[in-house]
Design an enzyme around this catalytic site. Structure first.
Site, PDB file in Angstrom:
ATOM      1  N   HIS A 180       5.936  -5.147   4.999  1.00 20.11           N
ATOM      2  CA  HIS A 180       6.631  -4.525   6.125  1.00 20.11           C
ATOM      3  C   HIS A 180       6.892  -5.542   7.240  1.00 20.11           C
ATOM      4  CE1 HIS A 180       4.822  -0.913   4.222  1.00 20.11           C
ATOM      5  NE2 HIS A 180       5.893  -0.310   4.673  1.00 20.11           N
ATOM      6  N   ASP A 251      12.257  -1.111  -2.690  1.00 20.51           N
ATOM      7  CA  ASP A 251      11.454  -0.725  -1.544  1.00 20.51           C
ATOM      8  C   ASP A 251      12.387  -0.760  -0.329  1.00 20.51           C
ATOM      9  OD1 ASP A 251       9.263   0.045  -0.074  1.00 20.51           O
ATOM     10  OD2 ASP A 251       7.989  -1.622  -0.706  1.00 20.51           O
TER      11      ASP A 251
END
Length: 471
Positions: A180, A251
């Site tokens: 992230h 993702d």
């Protein structure tokens, strides 16, 4: 099919709120096949029932996706906390039938809401104890055991009419960075990758998993220059070596590991060119970003950077996925959740903790604030989710105290709190509600409220009822 309609089909946006925005309705009319729900879609009373009802009404036939892993990562029970124990506990109990039942329970909840694609299970082998983003989301650190429970979870979920998505290919378990925020690496030999990382993905493919999600990590043994999401070489391993013929999902492309250096529109082009079929754009896409991604992909096709045949192949796979899974039928009798006594054996207790549990003195719980990663978000966790924790200065005299934290390394403030309480004469145990990083007295292997209840029962205190949440 037009190029623009194919481009729209391969995009999976998120949006904010419980109402379907006009731009999403317009995109649906132009071929949008899938949307994804996040914590941004939680209704005023918690959960996502409100937005799911709006999606069924406004976007008939759209495939709704969510990250409902159970345990620490939940969307159905956001922000109150999941009623599922999570993968690490299922792996420790090592009962595939129980894992299958737990996945079927999640599937029943998803089906009742009209969510047809679950971006789960996590099948990464958590070989790094300091992994900041996988941890208890994994079934464990043994590849064969992880593969066994991967197959059971996929079978249990898809048996309820919900598509499963094994993630994060080719394996995010041996990392110490969070994609992230950064671009992690897995520095393992090809032999180790095949004997460790790829084993659970083989099991998922053999179980008939509908989707596989890529990871934004660099695996030099396969491709030293490109993260997996953007690597034709890595995705050829999935297609050619593992024999996967379903939908490859990226993702979220708003993660730093994917788009920090290029921006999301360029990341979308590169992912499609590498072999990804469905592009997860992230939690708050918005009309400007959605249009920018569509324009970038359309231009790439026109310029020859992205072959029209590759785009058409991806769009065909995504439409077939939506046609099969978009309208699940809830089962007549959802499986029951495992009772506390079935969960408690997964907890790890030191010798001192077992003696502490046998003590008849009143129990107080002090839960110390602990960070979480973006996959988990701001979900209630630990005994505090049950209203069973008190502040440090509220601990009564004579009470024994469980000090609870997550990611309790050597510098975690929970250790300081425990020392202060011992100095006041209390008998104290230190509890880890995540994957253990340093010596503690109790490990619950997850932070969901159902595990908090098992913790309280194990330590000899009456446990409050686990909230059912509001999906």
């Amino acid at each position: 099919m037009s190029v623009r309609r194919d481009v729209t089909a391969v995009l999976q946006p998120g949006f904010v709120g419980t109402d379907v925005p006009p731009w999403v309705r317009s995109a649906h009319a132009e071929g949008l096949a899938s949307v994804c729900l996040y914590g941004d879609n939680v209704g005023p009373a918690g959960g996502v029932a409100e937005v799911c009802a709006a999606l069924r009404r406004d976007l008939p036939g759209v495939l709704v996706a969510a990250d409902e892993e159970g345990g620490d990562v939940t969307r159905l029970h956001y922000p109150g906390g999941s009623t599922s124990v999570g993968n690490a506990v299922l792996g420790r109990l090592d009962d595939p039938a129980l894992t299958r039942r737990a996945a079927a329970g999640i599937g029943a909840e998803l089906a009742a809401l009209g969510i047809g694609l679950d971006l789960a299970p996590v099948v990464d082998v958590n070989s790094s104890p300091r992994n900041p983003v996988i941890g208890v989301r994994s079934f464990g650190d043994d590849p064969v055991a992880v593969g066994r429970h991967t197959a059971a979870w996929v079978e249990g979920l898809q048996g309820t009419g919900i598509a499963a998505c094994a993630k994060h290919f080719p394996g995010h378990g041996d990392t110490v960075a969070d994609s992230h925020h950064d671009l992690p690496r897995v520095d393992a030999s090809p032999e180790v990758l095949r004997e460790r990382e790829l084993v659970p993905f083989r099991a998922a493919v053999a179980a008939g998993v509908a989707c596989v999600m890529t990871s934004h990590i660099v695996v030099p043994a396969l491709d030293a220059d490109h993260p997996a999401t953007f690597s034709p070489t890595v995705l050829c391993v999935l297609r050619d070596e593992l024999g996967f013929d379903g939908v490859v999902v990226s993702d979220a492309l708003d993660m730093a590991g994917a788009s920090a250096g290029t921006g999301i529109p360029e990341a979308a082009v590169r992912a499609l060119a590498a072999g990804v079929d469905l592009l997860c754009l992230g939690s708050a896409t918005g009309p400007e970003l959605f249009d920018a991604v569509r324009d970038a992909v359309t231009t790439a096709v026109a310029d020859g950077r992205l072959p029209a045949a590759r785009l058409a192949e991806a769009a065909t796979r995504v439409r077939a996925l939506a046609d099969r899974w978009a309208t699940p039928a809830p089962p007549a009798s959802p499986p029951e959740l495992p009772p506390v006594e079935a969960v408690a054996p997964a907890l790890t207790l030191s010798t001192d903790a077992r003696a502490f549990a046998a003590d008849s003195a009143p129990l107080a719980v002090v839960q110390v604030a602990s960070g979480s990663n973006l996959a988990v978000g701001a979900v209630a966790w630990g005994p505090a989710a049950l209203g069973a924790a008190v502040a440090e200065d509220e601990v009564p005299a004579g009470a024994r105290v469980a000090v609870v934290g997550r990611s309790v390394d050597a510098e975690h403030p929970a250790r300081t709190v425990a020392d202060r309480l011992r100095a006041r004469g209390h008998r104290v145990v230190l509890v880890e509600c995540g994957w253990p990083r340093a010596a503690v007295d109790v490990v619950t292997w997850g932070a969901s409220p159902v595990l908090a209840r098992a913790l309280l029962t194990t330590l000899g205190a009456p446990a409050p009822r686990v909230p059912t949440g509001s999906p």
